[in-house]
Design a protein around this motif. Structure first.
Motif, PDB file in Angstrom:
ATOM      1  N   ILE A  63      22.297 -30.660  18.865  1.00  0.00           N
ATOM      2  CA  ILE A  63      21.971 -30.726  20.339  1.00  0.00           C
ATOM      3  C   ILE A  63      21.615 -32.044  20.814  1.00  0.00           C
ATOM      4  O   ILE A  63      22.415 -32.859  21.381  1.00  0.00           O
ATOM      5  N   SER A  64      20.372 -32.341  20.971  1.00  0.00           N
ATOM      6  CA  SER A  64      19.911 -33.665  21.071  1.00  0.00           C
ATOM      7  C   SER A  64      19.462 -34.548  19.819  1.00  0.00           C
ATOM      8  O   SER A  64      19.431 -33.730  18.931  1.00  0.00           O
ATOM      9  N   PRO A  65      18.996 -35.481  19.929  1.00  0.00           N
ATOM     10  CA  PRO A  65      18.615 -36.431  18.812  1.00  0.00           C
ATOM     11  C   PRO A  65      17.654 -35.813  18.196  1.00  0.00           C
ATOM     12  O   PRO A  65      16.547 -35.382  18.467  1.00  0.00           O
ATOM     13  N   GLY A  66      17.748 -35.501  16.532  1.00  0.00           N
ATOM     14  CA  GLY A  66      16.901 -35.114  15.993  1.00  0.00           C
ATOM     15  C   GLY A  66      16.813 -33.327  16.032  1.00  0.00           C
ATOM     16  O   GLY A  66      16.060 -33.020  15.170  1.00  0.00           O
ATOM     17  N   LEU A  67      17.468 -32.995  16.572  1.00  0.00           N
ATOM     18  CA  LEU A  67      17.710 -31.480  16.871  1.00  0.00           C
ATOM     19  C   LEU A  67      18.993 -30.862  16.133  1.00  0.00           C
ATOM     20  O   LEU A  67      19.983 -31.505  16.324  1.00  0.00           O
ATOM     21  N   ALA A  68      18.948 -29.843  15.417  1.00  0.00           N
ATOM     22  CA  ALA A  68      20.124 -29.319  15.120  1.00  0.00           C
ATOM     23  C   ALA A  68      19.771 -27.738  14.962  1.00  0.00           C
ATOM     24  O   ALA A  68      18.915 -27.254  14.955  1.00  0.00           O
ATOM     25  N   ILE A  69      21.088 -26.973  15.006  1.00  0.00           N
ATOM     26  CA  ILE A  69      20.907 -25.351  15.133  1.00  0.00           C
ATOM     27  C   ILE A  69      21.779 -24.934  13.902  1.00  0.00           C
ATOM     28  O   ILE A  69      22.816 -25.451  13.777  1.00  0.00           O
ATOM     29  N   HIS A  70      21.332 -23.998  13.285  1.00  0.00           N
ATOM     30  CA  HIS A  70      22.057 -23.263  12.256  1.00  0.00           C
ATOM     31  C   HIS A  70      21.310 -21.810  11.964  1.00  0.00           C
ATOM     32  O   HIS A  70      20.363 -21.563  12.448  1.00  0.00           O
ATOM     33  N   VAL A  71      22.139 -20.925  11.574  1.00  0.00           N
ATOM     34  CA  VAL A  71      21.701 -19.506  11.229  1.00  0.00           C
ATOM     35  C   VAL A  71      20.627 -19.497  10.253  1.00  0.00           C
ATOM     36  O   VAL A  71      21.193 -20.377   9.006  1.00  0.00           O
ATOM     37  N   PHE A  72      19.599 -18.940  10.201  1.00  0.00           N
ATOM     38  CA  PHE A  72      18.395 -19.039   9.455  1.00  0.00           C
ATOM     39  C   PHE A  72      18.816 -18.455   8.172  1.00  0.00           C
ATOM     40  O   PHE A  72      18.669 -18.615   7.016  1.00  0.00           O
ATOM     41  N   GLY A  73      18.951 -16.974   8.305  1.00  0.00           N
ATOM     42  CA  GLY A  73      18.977 -16.125   7.416  1.00  0.00           C
ATOM     43  C   GLY A  73      17.880 -15.652   6.550  1.00  0.00           C
ATOM     44  O   GLY A  73      17.675 -14.861   5.508  1.00  0.00           O
ATOM     45  N   ILE A  74      16.413 -16.122   7.139  1.00  0.00           N
ATOM     46  CA  ILE A  74      15.217 -15.942   6.176  1.00  0.00           C
ATOM     47  C   ILE A  74      14.856 -14.642   6.386  1.00  0.00           C
ATOM     48  O   ILE A  74      14.196 -13.891   5.546  1.00  0.00           O
ATOM     49  N   THR A  75      15.221 -13.668   7.553  1.00  0.00           N
ATOM     50  CA  THR A  75      14.753 -12.405   7.862  1.00  0.00           C
ATOM     51  C   THR A  75      15.193 -11.522   6.769  1.00  0.00           C
ATOM     52  O   THR A  75      14.545 -10.773   6.106  1.00  0.00           O
ATOM     53  N   VAL A  76      16.563 -11.397   6.253  1.00  0.00           N
ATOM     54  CA  VAL A  76      16.891 -10.700   5.557  1.00  0.00           C
ATOM     55  C   VAL A  76      16.671 -11.099   4.079  1.00  0.00           C
ATOM     56  O   VAL A  76      16.381 -10.123   3.350  1.00  0.00           O
ATOM     57  N   VAL A  77      16.183 -12.268   3.744  1.00  0.00           N
ATOM     58  CA  VAL A  77      15.692 -12.563   2.500  1.00  0.00           C
ATOM     59  C   VAL A  77      14.355 -12.208   2.342  1.00  0.00           C
ATOM     60  O   VAL A  77      13.804 -11.940   1.446  1.00  0.00           O
ATOM     61  N   THR A  78      13.568 -12.165   3.493  1.00  0.00           N
ATOM     62  CA  THR A  78      12.154 -11.599   3.772  1.00  0.00           C
ATOM     63  C   THR A  78      12.046 -10.259   3.177  1.00  0.00           C
ATOM     64  O   THR A  78      11.274  -9.797   2.503  1.00  0.00           O
ATOM     65  N   LEU A  79      13.076  -9.467   3.750  1.00  0.00           N
ATOM     66  CA  LEU A  79      13.018  -7.989   3.508  1.00  0.00           C
ATOM     67  C   LEU A  79      13.542  -7.914   2.116  1.00  0.00           C
ATOM     68  O   LEU A  79      13.159  -6.582   1.678  1.00  0.00           O
ATOM     69  N   MET A  80      14.183  -8.620   1.520  1.00  0.00           N
ATOM     70  CA  MET A  80      14.683  -8.459   0.072  1.00  0.00           C
ATOM     71  C   MET A  80      13.514  -8.571  -0.732  1.00  0.00           C
ATOM     72  O   MET A  80      13.515  -8.114  -1.989  1.00  0.00           O
ATOM     73  N   LEU A  81      12.850  -9.975  -0.708  1.00  0.00           N
ATOM     74  CA  LEU A  81      11.943 -10.389  -1.412  1.00  0.00           C
ATOM     75  C   LEU A  81      10.312 -10.409  -1.256  1.00  0.00           C
ATOM     76  O   LEU A  81       9.552 -10.546  -2.104  1.00  0.00           O
ATOM     77  N   GLY A  82      10.213 -10.081   0.075  1.00  0.00           N
ATOM     78  CA  GLY A  82       8.715 -10.098   0.472  1.00  0.00           C
ATOM     79  C   GLY A  82       8.539 -11.618   0.953  1.00  0.00           C
ATOM     80  O   GLY A  82       9.469 -12.520   0.789  1.00  0.00           O
ATOM     81  N   TRP A  83       7.772 -11.883   1.889  1.00  0.00           N
ATOM     82  CA  TRP A  83       7.465 -13.044   2.722  1.00  0.00           C
ATOM     83  C   TRP A  83       7.223 -14.041   1.649  1.00  0.00           C
ATOM     84  O   TRP A  83       7.736 -15.546   1.853  1.00  0.00           O
ATOM     85  N   ALA A  84       6.518 -14.074   0.548  1.00  0.00           N
ATOM     86  CA  ALA A  84       6.050 -15.232  -0.229  1.00  0.00           C
ATOM     87  C   ALA A  84       7.134 -15.605  -0.974  1.00  0.00           C
ATOM     88  O   ALA A  84       7.189 -16.820  -1.053  1.00  0.00           O
ATOM     89  N   LEU A  85       7.853 -15.052  -1.644  1.00  0.00           N
ATOM     90  CA  LEU A  85       9.128 -15.227  -2.443  1.00  0.00           C
ATOM     91  C   LEU A  85      10.376 -15.791  -1.272  1.00  0.00           C
ATOM     92  O   LEU A  85      11.170 -16.634  -1.878  1.00  0.00           O
ATOM     93  N   ALA A  86      10.168 -15.358  -0.276  1.00  0.00           N
ATOM     94  CA  ALA A  86      11.180 -15.835   0.739  1.00  0.00           C
ATOM     95  C   ALA A  86      10.752 -17.264   1.076  1.00  0.00           C
ATOM     96  O   ALA A  86      12.003 -18.023   1.330  1.00  0.00           O
ATOM     97  N   VAL A  87       9.693 -17.449   1.121  1.00  0.00           N
ATOM     98  CA  VAL A  87       9.316 -18.992   1.474  1.00  0.00           C
ATOM     99  C   VAL A  87       9.541 -19.756   0.252  1.00  0.00           C
ATOM    100  O   VAL A  87      10.260 -20.985   0.472  1.00  0.00           O
TER     101      VAL A  87
END
Length: 219
Positions: A63-87
C-alpha cells in the motif's frame, strides 16, 4: 499485513521488542512440551502450519511505504494448536519470510507482534468467549471462532500497526485513516472467509486436528 521497512525509531523498536519477548516467554511456558514430543500428529500440524504460512505470506500487496497486506491464517492455526503453539508456528513462518527477503530481520519482533501474536491472542480470546457462552450448536464455533474471529483478529492487528506508526510519527493519523484504516473491513472479509472455510473443512473431516474444539458440547 506487516512492516516491510524499518520505520520505527529506536525507542519504539525497543518497546515492541520487550512486548514480543514477554509474550514469547509466556507462550513457551504454556506449551506442554511432553505432549508435543509424544504426539506426532501435533508435530506435523505445527511444522506443516509453519511451512504453509511461510509460503502464504510470500503473496502480498503493498500500500504505502513499509506497509504490506497478506492473508494471516493465524486464526485457524490457533484453533488447531492453541495460541502458544500458534505463536511458535507463526514465528517459524516469519523466519521463512526473512530468509526469502520478504521481511527485514530488524523488524522481526515488530512483525512477530503484529502478524503473529496479536491475531493469535485475539483469536484465543474469542474462542474462550465462545466456550464460556457454552453454545450447543457447532455452527457457533465455526462462525464465532472461525469467520468472525479471523476478521476481528486481522482488524486488531491492523489497528496495532497503525498505532505504532502513528505514535512513532511515521504517519499522521488522517493519513492512516485515508490510506489504511478505512480499508480494514475489506481485509476482514477475505481473512474471515479463508479461515472460516478451513475451520469448517477441518471440523467436518478432521475434527481431531482442532485441539480447541470440545466435541462433547455439540452432541
Amino acid at each position: 499485513m506487516g512492516m516491510t521497512d524499518n520505520l520505527l525509531p529506536t525507542s519504539q523498536w525497543l518497546i515492541t521488542l520487550v512486548l514480543f519477548a514477554l509474550i514469547l516467554v509466556r507462550a513457551l511456558r504454556v506449551i506442554d512440551w511432553q505432549t508435543l514430543r509424544r504426539d506426532n500428529a501435533l508435530q506435523h500440524s505445527l511444522f506443516g502450519a509453519a511451512v504453509v504460512l511461510g509460503f502464504l505470506w510470500q503473496l502480498r500487496a503493498g500500500i504505502s511505504p513499509g506497509l504490506a497486506i497478506h492473508v494471516f491464517g493465524i486464526t485457524v492455526v490457533t484453533l488447531m494448536l492453541g495460541w502458544a503453539l500458534a505463536v511458535v508456528a507463526g514465528l517459524l513462518a516469519l523466519v521463512i519470510t526473512v530468509i526469502t527477503g520478504r521481511e527485514p530481520l530488524l523488524m522481526f519482533a515488530a512483525n512477530g507482534l503484529i502478524t503473529v501474536m496479536v491475531p493469535a491472542l485475539v483469536s484465543h480470546g474469542i474462542m474462550l468467549w465462545e466456550r464460556k457462552r457454552n453454545f450447543r450448536n457447532f455452527f457457533a464455533y465455526i462462525f464465532f471462532c472461525g469467520f468472525f474471529g479471523a476478521g476481528i483478529a486481522v482488524a486488531a492487528a491492523g489497528l496495532v500497526m497503525c498505532l505504532l506508526l502513528w505514535t512513532s510519527g511515521v504517519y499522521e493519523f488522517h493519513e492512516l485513516v485515508h490510506e489504511y484504516i478505512r480499508y480494514l473491513p475489506l481485509f476482514m472479509i477475505p481473512e474471515g472467509f479463508v479461515n472460516g472455510t478451513l475451520v469448517t473443512g477441518l471440523m467436518v473431516f478432521h475434527p481431531d486436528r482442532l485441539t480447541t474444539l470440545d466435541q462433547r458440547r455439540y452432541r
